[in-house]
Structure formats: structure tokens, C-alpha cells
Design a protein around this motif. Structure first.
Motif, PDB file in Angstrom:
ATOM      1  N   THR A   1      22.467 -46.362  25.526  1.00 41.79           N
ATOM      2  CA  THR A   1      21.350 -46.690  24.617  1.00 41.79           C
ATOM      3  C   THR A   1      20.033 -46.509  25.370  1.00 41.79           C
ATOM      4  O   THR A   1      19.975 -46.579  26.598  1.00 41.79           O
ATOM      5  CB  THR A   1      21.449 -48.133  24.096  1.00 41.79           C
ATOM      6  OG1 THR A   1      21.376 -49.053  25.202  1.00 41.79           O
ATOM      7  CG2 THR A   1      22.747 -48.345  23.335  1.00 41.79           C
ATOM      8  N   GLN A   2      18.981 -46.296  24.578  1.00 40.64           N
ATOM      9  CA  GLN A   2      17.644 -46.084  25.125  1.00 40.64           C
ATOM     10  C   GLN A   2      16.659 -47.026  24.441  1.00 40.64           C
ATOM     11  O   GLN A   2      16.733 -47.257  23.231  1.00 40.64           O
ATOM     12  CB  GLN A   2      17.228 -44.630  24.907  1.00 40.64           C
ATOM     13  CG  GLN A   2      15.825 -44.277  25.403  1.00 40.64           C
ATOM     14  CD  GLN A   2      15.414 -42.889  24.946  1.00 40.64           C
ATOM     15  OE1 GLN A   2      15.445 -42.611  23.739  1.00 40.64           O
ATOM     16  NE2 GLN A   2      15.046 -42.010  25.881  1.00 40.64           N
ATOM     17  N   ARG A   3      15.735 -47.575  25.260  1.00 44.03           N
ATOM     18  CA  ARG A   3      14.693 -48.434  24.688  1.00 44.03           C
ATOM     19  C   ARG A   3      13.366 -48.123  25.379  1.00 44.03           C
ATOM     20  O   ARG A   3      13.290 -48.102  26.600  1.00 44.03           O
ATOM     21  CB  ARG A   3      15.046 -49.910  24.889  1.00 44.03           C
ATOM     22  CG  ARG A   3      14.112 -50.855  24.112  1.00 44.03           C
ATOM     23  CD  ARG A   3      14.311 -52.314  24.464  1.00 44.03           C
ATOM     24  NE  ARG A   3      13.805 -52.640  25.776  1.00 44.03           N
ATOM     25  CZ  ARG A   3      14.539 -53.110  26.771  1.00 44.03           C
ATOM     26  NH1 ARG A   3      15.849 -53.275  26.627  1.00 44.03           N
ATOM     27  NH2 ARG A   3      13.988 -53.383  27.951  1.00 44.03           N
ATOM     28  N   ALA A   4      12.346 -47.840  24.589  1.00 47.88           N
ATOM     29  CA  ALA A   4      11.004 -47.538  25.117  1.00 47.88           C
ATOM     30  C   ALA A   4      10.115 -48.765  24.928  1.00 47.88           C
ATOM     31  O   ALA A   4       9.890 -49.224  23.801  1.00 47.88           O
ATOM     32  CB  ALA A   4      10.398 -46.339  24.406  1.00 47.88           C
ATOM     33  N   ASP A   5       9.592 -49.289  26.046  1.00 45.38           N
ATOM     34  CA  ASP A   5       8.697 -50.457  26.010  1.00 45.38           C
ATOM     35  C   ASP A   5       7.273 -50.022  26.347  1.00 45.38           C
ATOM     36  O   ASP A   5       7.055 -49.198  27.235  1.00 45.38           O
ATOM     37  CB  ASP A   5       9.154 -51.515  27.023  1.00 45.38           C
ATOM     38  CG  ASP A   5      10.568 -51.992  26.749  1.00 45.38           C
ATOM     39  OD1 ASP A   5      11.002 -51.943  25.579  1.00 45.38           O
ATOM     40  OD2 ASP A   5      11.259 -52.423  27.705  1.00 45.38           O
TER      41      ASP A   5
ATOM     42  N   GLY B   1      -2.664 -54.101  28.090  1.00 39.87           N
ATOM     43  CA  GLY B   1      -3.360 -55.326  28.463  1.00 39.87           C
ATOM     44  C   GLY B   1      -2.420 -56.366  29.041  1.00 39.87           C
ATOM     45  O   GLY B   1      -2.630 -57.573  28.822  1.00 39.87           O
ATOM     46  N   GLY B   2      -1.440 -55.928  29.725  1.00 41.01           N
ATOM     47  CA  GLY B   2      -0.498 -56.866  30.341  1.00 41.01           C
ATOM     48  C   GLY B   2       0.550 -57.408  29.392  1.00 41.01           C
ATOM     49  O   GLY B   2       1.383 -58.226  29.792  1.00 41.01           O
ATOM     50  N   ILE B   3       0.502 -57.007  28.154  1.00 41.99           N
ATOM     51  CA  ILE B   3       1.475 -57.487  27.163  1.00 41.99           C
ATOM     52  C   ILE B   3       2.504 -56.383  26.915  1.00 41.99           C
ATOM     53  O   ILE B   3       2.144 -55.238  26.599  1.00 41.99           O
ATOM     54  CB  ILE B   3       0.783 -57.875  25.843  1.00 41.99           C
ATOM     55  CG1 ILE B   3      -0.226 -58.999  26.093  1.00 41.99           C
ATOM     56  CG2 ILE B   3       1.820 -58.291  24.805  1.00 41.99           C
ATOM     57  CD1 ILE B   3      -1.027 -59.374  24.874  1.00 41.99           C
ATOM     58  N   VAL B   4       3.795 -56.739  27.058  1.00 43.04           N
ATOM     59  CA  VAL B   4       4.877 -55.771  26.896  1.00 43.04           C
ATOM     60  C   VAL B   4       5.439 -55.887  25.486  1.00 43.04           C
ATOM     61  O   VAL B   4       5.820 -56.973  25.029  1.00 43.04           O
ATOM     62  CB  VAL B   4       6.001 -56.007  27.926  1.00 43.04           C
ATOM     63  CG1 VAL B   4       7.154 -55.015  27.706  1.00 43.04           C
ATOM     64  CG2 VAL B   4       5.449 -55.898  29.349  1.00 43.04           C
ATOM     65  N   THR B   5       5.454 -54.770  24.835  1.00 46.52           N
ATOM     66  CA  THR B   5       6.057 -54.705  23.500  1.00 46.52           C
ATOM     67  C   THR B   5       7.375 -53.933  23.606  1.00 46.52           C
ATOM     68  O   THR B   5       7.377 -52.746  23.955  1.00 46.52           O
ATOM     69  CB  THR B   5       5.116 -54.010  22.505  1.00 46.52           C
ATOM     70  OG1 THR B   5       3.852 -54.689  22.472  1.00 46.52           O
ATOM     71  CG2 THR B   5       5.741 -53.995  21.118  1.00 46.52           C
ATOM     72  N   ARG B   6       8.449 -54.641  23.313  1.00 46.54           N
ATOM     73  CA  ARG B   6       9.760 -54.011  23.419  1.00 46.54           C
ATOM     74  C   ARG B   6      10.016 -53.129  22.203  1.00 46.54           C
ATOM     75  O   ARG B   6       9.825 -53.531  21.057  1.00 46.54           O
ATOM     76  CB  ARG B   6      10.863 -55.067  23.531  1.00 46.54           C
ATOM     77  CG  ARG B   6      10.784 -55.877  24.835  1.00 46.54           C
ATOM     78  CD  ARG B   6      11.734 -57.074  24.771  1.00 46.54           C
ATOM     79  NE  ARG B   6      13.129 -56.654  24.680  1.00 46.54           N
ATOM     80  CZ  ARG B   6      13.950 -56.524  25.716  1.00 46.54           C
ATOM     81  NH1 ARG B   6      13.486 -56.756  26.935  1.00 46.54           N
ATOM     82  NH2 ARG B   6      15.188 -56.148  25.548  1.00 46.54           N
ATOM     83  N   GLY B   7      10.475 -51.922  22.474  1.00 50.03           N
ATOM     84  CA  GLY B   7      10.787 -51.012  21.386  1.00 50.03           C
ATOM     85  C   GLY B   7      12.222 -51.194  20.911  1.00 50.03           C
ATOM     86  O   GLY B   7      13.008 -51.984  21.477  1.00 50.03           O
ATOM     87  N   PRO B   8      12.602 -50.505  19.864  1.00 46.82           N
ATOM     88  CA  PRO B   8      13.970 -50.612  19.336  1.00 46.82           C
ATOM     89  C   PRO B   8      14.988 -49.964  20.289  1.00 46.82           C
ATOM     90  O   PRO B   8      14.672 -49.023  21.013  1.00 46.82           O
ATOM     91  CB  PRO B   8      13.894 -49.863  18.006  1.00 46.82           C
ATOM     92  CG  PRO B   8      12.787 -48.871  18.204  1.00 46.82           C
ATOM     93  CD  PRO B   8      11.782 -49.537  19.091  1.00 46.82           C
ATOM     94  N   THR B   9      16.190 -50.499  20.263  1.00 50.05           N
ATOM     95  CA  THR B   9      17.295 -49.926  21.051  1.00 50.05           C
ATOM     96  C   THR B   9      17.994 -48.866  20.211  1.00 50.05           C
ATOM     97  O   THR B   9      18.417 -49.125  19.076  1.00 50.05           O
ATOM     98  CB  THR B   9      18.292 -51.017  21.459  1.00 50.05           C
ATOM     99  OG1 THR B   9      17.613 -51.993  22.286  1.00 50.05           O
ATOM    100  CG2 THR B   9      19.447 -50.423  22.236  1.00 50.05           C
ATOM    101  N   VAL B  10      18.077 -47.670  20.777  1.00 48.72           N
ATOM    102  CA  VAL B  10      18.605 -46.520  20.040  1.00 48.72           C
ATOM    103  C   VAL B  10      19.823 -45.966  20.786  1.00 48.72           C
ATOM    104  O   VAL B  10      19.788 -45.769  22.010  1.00 48.72           O
ATOM    105  CB  VAL B  10      17.537 -45.422  19.891  1.00 48.72           C
ATOM    106  CG1 VAL B  10      18.089 -44.229  19.130  1.00 48.72           C
ATOM    107  CG2 VAL B  10      16.301 -45.984  19.197  1.00 48.72           C
ATOM    108  N   ASP B  11      20.903 -45.723  20.052  1.00 45.73           N
ATOM    109  CA  ASP B  11      22.078 -45.073  20.642  1.00 45.73           C
ATOM    110  C   ASP B  11      21.787 -43.605  20.919  1.00 45.73           C
ATOM    111  O   ASP B  11      21.027 -42.960  20.189  1.00 45.73           O
ATOM    112  CB  ASP B  11      23.284 -45.169  19.708  1.00 45.73           C
ATOM    113  CG  ASP B  11      23.804 -46.594  19.578  1.00 45.73           C
ATOM    114  OD1 ASP B  11      23.725 -47.340  20.574  1.00 45.73           O
ATOM    115  OD2 ASP B  11      24.291 -46.952  18.488  1.00 45.73           O
ATOM    116  N   ILE B  12      22.429 -43.094  21.980  1.00 46.23           N
ATOM    117  CA  ILE B  12      22.332 -41.668  22.295  1.00 46.23           C
ATOM    118  C   ILE B  12      23.740 -41.085  22.190  1.00 46.23           C
ATOM    119  O   ILE B  12      24.489 -41.039  23.179  1.00 46.23           O
ATOM    120  CB  ILE B  12      21.753 -41.433  23.698  1.00 46.23           C
ATOM    121  CG1 ILE B  12      20.420 -42.206  23.856  1.00 46.23           C
ATOM    122  CG2 ILE B  12      21.537 -39.953  23.972  1.00 46.23           C
ATOM    123  CD1 ILE B  12      19.795 -42.062  25.230  1.00 46.23           C
ATOM    124  N   PRO B  13      24.143 -40.648  21.003  1.00 46.72           N
ATOM    125  CA  PRO B  13      25.522 -40.164  20.817  1.00 46.72           C
ATOM    126  C   PRO B  13      25.875 -38.988  21.728  1.00 46.72           C
ATOM    127  O   PRO B  13      27.029 -38.840  22.131  1.00 46.72           O
ATOM    128  CB  PRO B  13      25.554 -39.747  19.344  1.00 46.72           C
ATOM    129  CG  PRO B  13      24.457 -40.536  18.702  1.00 46.72           C
ATOM    130  CD  PRO B  13      23.380 -40.647  19.745  1.00 46.72           C
TER     131      PRO B  13
END
Length: 291
Positions: free
Chosen positions: A207-211, A215-227
Motif C-alpha cells: 500500500t501507498q500513502r502520501a502525507d 506549516g508543521g502540520i502533517v495531513t495524512r493522505g488515503p492509503t491506496v493498494d498497489i495491485p
């Protein structure tokens, strides 16, 4: 009165004759002939054959089986990072009955008996398996190109399974014993050849997740499968011959003529197959005939 005296005289004559005969017994003369009043000993010299039933306990060590297969996973090259060991129950045991037969040849010198024997055993249900899992997390691998303020996390989850079944085994034994009357206690060592099925599998998903960090605040992205990176590895050997060694002890008892019964225990260790190691303890009871 005359009849009573006559009867008494006849009894006395008969007893005197019996006493004269008893004086000829060797034990009353103070000696015994070499073959007199001796305990008969079984003769173990010669060829013999028989059948047996058994009950066996097998221990399988999967400690290196699934982890080493996991190292063949292509995701290791895609996401290079030290991998933790599989969380796997490394040792599993199983038990079951069996049956078989034996044939051999004894040579006897006084009370010492040595012999060679071929001993075959079929195991009805000696099989076991185990499962485990492994998780690796890689952040921003060297080949990853990210937009500004973005980091990418890859998670590889691997699930492994290993199984083994022992079908049968033949032992080529050398044994030595000491005859005591009708008993023959003995010890033996053997070279062993077994037939096993071994399989192991690993299923890996990525799986892949882009964060994004602003401004020092981390926004977690969605977790995506890589078939495209999902991998399934399958490795199997069926009816694989595997060598080993065995040692044990037992005893035989001559029931009548050439008919004998036996009871024995042995410890058998096989070489590893697909990184899976087997140890078997066998308890056997048999019935045979010496020609």
C-alpha cells in the motif's frame, strides 16, 4: 489277619523297588549331566521377518522455512529495507499411528547377537502446518520523486504458510543385543530414507500513502493498494526423498519355536527440506518369525 500281613508285605516290596529306582537319579548321586535340568535358551541365529504397528510423534521446525521464502519476494528489491522476522510459530508437533514390516539377519556368538535389518514404516497422518506474518514500512525510498512538502510511505504486508507431511520411511539398521533366556534386549543405529511433502507460500501486498506537511502540520493522505506490486510465492516439493539417521532400543521375546514378539523405541532426525526440519519419536510393537 493272614490277609493283612500279606497285603503289608506286598506294599513293602513295591516301596523297596521304588526306592531302588530313585537311587539312580543324578541329583541323588550328587551330580547332574550337562543337559540335565537346564533352562532352554532361544536360538536367535538366522533370517527373520515380521510386521509391526507404531505410534509416532513428529516435531516440525519451520523457523527458517517461511522467513527465507519471504526474502525471495520481489518487493525486497522494490523497497530495500531490513526485514523483520516473520511472526510465526516455529515448532509444531503432531501424532498418529502407522504400520510396517521388517526383515533381517542375526549372527549369534554365545549370548552376543548382532544383526542387520531393513525396517519399513508407513505413517497414516503425520502432517502439520503453521502460518505467520511480516510487516515492513518504507518512507521515501531512494527512487521516490515527491512534490514539495510531500512524503510517501509504503507498507508491505506478507502472510506466510508452511506445511509438511511425512508419508513413510525405511531404516537400514545395524543392531547388537545380549540374549538372556528367551529375551533379547538390543540397541540399534540406522541410516534412514523418508518420503515427505513440503510446501510454503508467501502473499505480499503493498500500500501507498502520501502525507503533506504545511506549516508543521502533517495531513495524512488515503492509503491506496498497489495491485501491480502484489506478489504470491509458492514453493512445493512432493514425494521428496530425504535422508536422516536414527537410534533406539528394544527387546524381543521368543514365544514358541521361531515365533517372537518385540517392542522398541527410536529417535529419528531428518535433514532439512525447504528449510523445514523434522524429528520423529516412534514407539513400535511387532510380531515376527525366525527361520
Amino acid at each position: 489277619m493272614r490277609r493283612f500281613v500279606l497285603a503289608t508285605a506286598m506294599v513293602g516290596m513295591a516301596f523297596g523297588s521304588e526306592a531302588a529306582d530313585l537311587s539312580d537319579l543324578p541329583v541323588l548321586r550328587g551330580s547332574l549331566p550337562p543337559s540335565g535340568l537346564t533352562i532352554q535358551k532361544a536360538n536367535w541365529e538366522g533370517w527373520y521377518v515380521g510386521g509391526q504397528g507404531s505410534y509416532s510423534a513428529m516435531e516440525a521446525d519451520f523457523g527458517k522455512s517461511v522467513p527465507l521464502l519471504g526474502q525471495l519476494n520481489p518487493s525486497q528489491a522494490i523497497l530495500p529495507q531490513p526485514s523483520s522476522q516473520f511472526l510465526i510459530q516455529t515448532t509444531k508437533t503432531t501424532q498418529g499411528p502407522g504400520f510396517g514390516g521388517f526383515v533381517g539377519r542375526n549372527w549369534q556368538w554365545d549370548d552376543i547377537v548382532v544383526g542387520l535389518e531393513a525396517n519399513y514404516n508407513y505413517f497414516n497422518s503425520l502432517s502439520t502446518w503453521t502460518t505467520g506474518y511480516n510487516t515492513r514500512i518504507t518512507v521515501d525510498p531512494v527512487w521516490q520523486v515527491n512534490p514539495p512538502n510531500v512524503s510517501t510511505t509504503y507498507t508491505v504486508t506478507s502472510t506466510g504458510r508452511a506445511a509438511v507431511q511425512l508419508h513413510d520411511a525405511i531404516q537400514l539398521r545395524a543392531r547388537t543385543g545380549f540374549a538372556v533366556g528367551n529375551f533379547l534386549p538390543y540397541v540399534f543405529g540406522a541410516a534412514v530414507l523418508g518420503r515427505v511433502d513440503v510446501s510454503r507460500t508467501v502473499l505480499s501486498t503493498v500500500t501507498q500513502r502520501a502525507d503533506t506537511t504545511v506549516g508543521g502540520i502533517v495531513t495524512r493522505g488515503p492509503t491506496v493498494d498497489i495491485p501491480a506490486w502484489t506478489q504470491f510465492l509458492f514453493d512445493q516439493k512432493t514425494n521428496q526423498l530425504v535422508a536422516g539417521w536414527s537410534g533406539g532400543l528394544g527387546f524381543e521375546y521368543c514365544v514358541w519355536g521361531g515365533l517372537f514378539m518385540r517392542a522398541e523405541w527410536d529417535y529419528t532426525k531428518f535433514l532439512a527440506v525447504k528449510n523445514t526440519e523434522l524429528v520423529v519419536n516412534n514407539l513400535r510393537f511387532g510380531l515376527g518369525y525366525k527361520f
